[in-house]
Design an enzyme around this catalytic site. Structure first.
Site, PDB file in Angstrom:
ATOM      1  N   SER A 106       0.825  -1.202   0.000  1.00  0.00           N
ATOM      2  CA  SER A 106       0.000   0.000   0.000  1.00  0.00           C
ATOM      3  C   SER A 106       0.869   1.266   0.000  1.00  0.00           C
ATOM      4  CB  SER A 106      -0.973  -0.065   1.188  1.00  0.00           C
ATOM      5  OG  SER A 106      -1.967   0.912   1.080  1.00  0.00           O
ATOM      6  N   ASP A 156     -10.389  -4.099  -5.101  1.00  0.00           N
ATOM      7  CA  ASP A 156      -9.750  -3.067  -4.262  1.00  0.00           C
ATOM      8  C   ASP A 156     -10.523  -1.746  -4.405  1.00  0.00           C
ATOM      9  OD1 ASP A 156      -8.005  -1.246  -3.041  1.00  0.00           O
ATOM     10  OD2 ASP A 156      -6.247  -2.362  -3.669  1.00  0.00           O
ATOM     11  N   HIS A 187      -8.204  -4.542  -0.801  1.00  0.00           N
ATOM     12  CA  HIS A 187      -6.928  -3.865  -0.554  1.00  0.00           C
ATOM     13  C   HIS A 187      -6.043  -4.661   0.409  1.00  0.00           C
ATOM     14  CE1 HIS A 187      -4.481  -0.318  -1.124  1.00  0.00           C
ATOM     15  NE2 HIS A 187      -4.275  -0.225   0.174  1.00  0.00           N
TER      16      HIS A 187
HETATM   17  C1  MLT Z   1      -1.350   6.050  -0.064  1.00  0.00           C
HETATM   18  O1  MLT Z   1      -1.648   7.061   0.530  1.00  0.00           O
HETATM   19  O2  MLT Z   1      -0.175   5.688  -0.272  1.00  0.00           O
HETATM   20  C2  MLT Z   1      -2.496   5.224  -0.566  1.00  0.00           C
HETATM   21  O3  MLT Z   1      -3.679   5.931  -0.436  1.00  0.00           O
HETATM   22  C3  MLT Z   1      -2.541   3.914   0.108  1.00  0.00           C
HETATM   23  C4  MLT Z   1      -2.776   4.068   1.568  1.00  0.00           C
HETATM   24  O4  MLT Z   1      -1.829   4.296   2.291  1.00  0.00           O
HETATM   25  O5  MLT Z   1      -3.921   3.933   2.015  1.00  0.00           O
END
Ligand code: MLT
Length: 205
Positions: A106, A156, A187
């Site tokens: 992520s 996701d 996700h």
């Molecule tokens: C991010 O901010 O890198 C993306 O939105 C993924 C997350 O951290 O939720």
């Protein structure tokens, strides 16, 4: 000796020349991905920094303006800072600088993708779980010797399939050898991600 620039981090020595650079998701820390790293490659060294940004008390690797909307100036600055840390850590821990493989989830996958685009000399390969396009570079980096495995969730809510496809195009356009897997799930990380990435890692030199 302190590493400059410094990040709070965990380092676990390995029995091979490979190092996995473990990059946690929003709200994670330097300890989160150690078990995953060990599972991915039992012989690799593990280098696991904690992101320096706090969003409502949750560590991240760079600032965002909203979910999926990145502060691009901060992203680029933090990407360079992390790349400098990895280079300094490689010297400090006597790691093979040409065998550093990012494993990011992520937010961690997003800064790993950003590092591929902005500092292509740092990573020889990357495993990106639920990554987005961090930014679109004006000039394509040269990634012809870089291999990337991407694990995306078909359902996701944060990273739509079109975003994953755009990232694949961007990396392939820069010459990277990209393997993409669309997995049953959202996700969150699944067993299929872990198994798929581990198998792929065995095919790396
Ligand atoms: C991010 O901010 O890198 C993306 O939105 C993924 C997350 O951290 O939720």
């Amino acid at each position: 000796m302190r590493l400059q620039p410094d990040f709070i981090h965990e380092f676990v020595p390995g029995a091979s020349n490979r190092t996995l650079l473990l990059l946690h998701g929003t709200g994670g820390n330097e300890r989160d991905l150690i078990p995953l790293g060990r599972e991915q490659d039992p012989r690799a060294a593990l280098l696991s920094p904690r992101g320096k940004i706090l969003e409502n008390g949750m560590p991240r690797f760079f600032r965002r303006l909203a979910e999926g909307v990145f502060d691009l100036e901060d992203l680029k600055q933090r990407t360079n800072e992390l790349a400098d840390f990895v280079a300094a850590a490689a010297k400090h821990y006597k790691l093979a600088a040409d065998q550093i493989v990012a494993v990011g989830y992520s937010n961690g996958a997003n800064i790993a993708a950003s590092m591929l685009l902005l500092r292509p000399e740092i990573l020889s390969a990357a495993i990106l779980f639920r990554a987005m396009v961090p930014f679109v570079p004006k000039i394509h980096p040269k990634l012809s010797s870089v291999r990337v495995w991407i694990g995306a969730g078909k359902f996701d809510q944060i990273v739509p399939t079109s975003e994953t496809k755009h990232l694949v195009e961007l990396l392939r356009g820069a010459g990277a050898d990209v393997t993409i897997r669309f997995l049953e799930g959202g996700h969150e990380l699944t067993g299929d991600d872990v198994d798929g990435a581990r198998e792929w890692l065995t095919t790396l030199k």
